[in-house]
Write a protein that holds these residues in place. Structure first.
Motif, PDB file in Angstrom:
ATOM      1  N   CYS A 179       0.843  -1.182   0.000  1.00 19.35           N
ATOM      2  CA  CYS A 179       0.000   0.000   0.000  1.00 19.35           C
ATOM      3  C   CYS A 179       0.885   1.241   0.000  1.00 19.35           C
ATOM      4  N   ASP A 180       0.279   2.388  -0.212  1.00 21.04           N
ATOM      5  CA  ASP A 180       1.014   3.644  -0.221  1.00 21.04           C
ATOM      6  C   ASP A 180       1.141   4.183   1.195  1.00 21.04           C
ATOM      7  N   GLY A 181       2.130   5.040   1.381  1.00 20.22           N
ATOM      8  CA  GLY A 181       2.300   5.688   2.669  1.00 20.22           C
ATOM      9  C   GLY A 181       3.610   5.302   3.323  1.00 20.22           C
ATOM     10  N   ASP A 182       3.792   5.766   4.552  1.00 16.56           N
ATOM     11  CA  ASP A 182       5.009   5.505   5.303  1.00 16.56           C
ATOM     12  C   ASP A 182       5.136   4.013   5.634  1.00 16.56           C
ATOM     13  N   HIS A 183       4.067   3.420   6.125  1.00 14.79           N
ATOM     14  CA  HIS A 183       4.017   1.986   6.382  1.00 14.79           C
ATOM     15  C   HIS A 183       3.445   1.343   5.119  1.00 14.79           C
ATOM     16  N   ASP A 184       4.303   0.709   4.333  1.00 19.13           N
ATOM     17  CA  ASP A 184       3.889   0.296   2.992  1.00 19.13           C
ATOM     18  C   ASP A 184       3.499  -1.168   2.861  1.00 19.13           C
ATOM     19  N   ILE A 185       3.406  -1.910   3.967  1.00 19.71           N
ATOM     20  CA  ILE A 185       2.961  -3.304   3.923  1.00 19.71           C
ATOM     21  C   ILE A 185       1.751  -3.449   4.830  1.00 19.71           C
ATOM     22  N   ASP A 186       0.676  -3.973   4.295  1.00 18.86           N
ATOM     23  CA  ASP A 186      -0.543  -4.238   5.048  1.00 18.86           C
ATOM     24  C   ASP A 186      -0.644  -5.747   5.200  1.00 18.86           C
TER      25      ASP A 186
ATOM     26  N   SER B 257       8.696  -1.574   5.163  1.00 22.97           N
ATOM     27  CA  SER B 257       9.471  -2.563   4.425  1.00 22.97           C
ATOM     28  C   SER B 257      10.913  -2.655   4.895  1.00 22.97           C
ATOM     29  N   GLU B 258      11.424  -1.652   5.578  1.00 25.19           N
ATOM     30  CA  GLU B 258      12.805  -1.668   6.037  1.00 25.19           C
ATOM     31  C   GLU B 258      13.017  -2.644   7.208  1.00 25.19           C
TER      32      GLU B 258
END
Length: 114
Positions: A88-95, A108-109
């Motif tokens: 997904c988009d945004g700072d936290h990119d994994i849902d 993702s880091e």
């Protein structure tokens, strides 16, 4: 078949050109053709894990660091496997959904592709 992009607001496929602008007849949204080309290039954002592997929807990942769950006393431990992720988009990119914790968003880091 039309080669015009669908409406970015309602995804209608019935867009048409009006001079330098593109128009959606269903929601009356207007946007420039050059902005549509720029947004298509942005849509190709590549999300990589901590070691540089490209992530895709449905991948299985492993957490590489203990992560505290905000607003709770729970911790996602190192080595926790998470199946069937969604990008997904945004700072936290994994849902994702983690067993024993529930639905979460991860950066993702802090993950590695299995």
């Amino acid at each position: 078949m039309s080669t015009l992009p669908p409406c970015p607001k309602c995804n209608s496929e019935y867009t048409y050109e009006d001079g330098a602008m593109l128009v959606c007849p269903e929601c009356a949204h207007e946007w420039s053709a050059t902005a549509a080309a720029d947004s298509a290039a942005e849509g190709d954002k590549v999300i990589k894990d901590s070691v540089g592997n490209v992530l895709q929807d449905g991948d299985t990942i492993t957490v590489i660091k203990d992560l505290k769950v905000k607003g709770s006393s729970l911790v996602v431990k190192v080595g926790t496997k998470v199946k069937n992720i969604r990008l997904c988009d945004g700072d936290h990119d994994i849902d994702c959904k983690i067993d024993g914790i529930g639905a979460m968003k991860l950066k993702s880091e802090f993950v590695r592709k299995v």
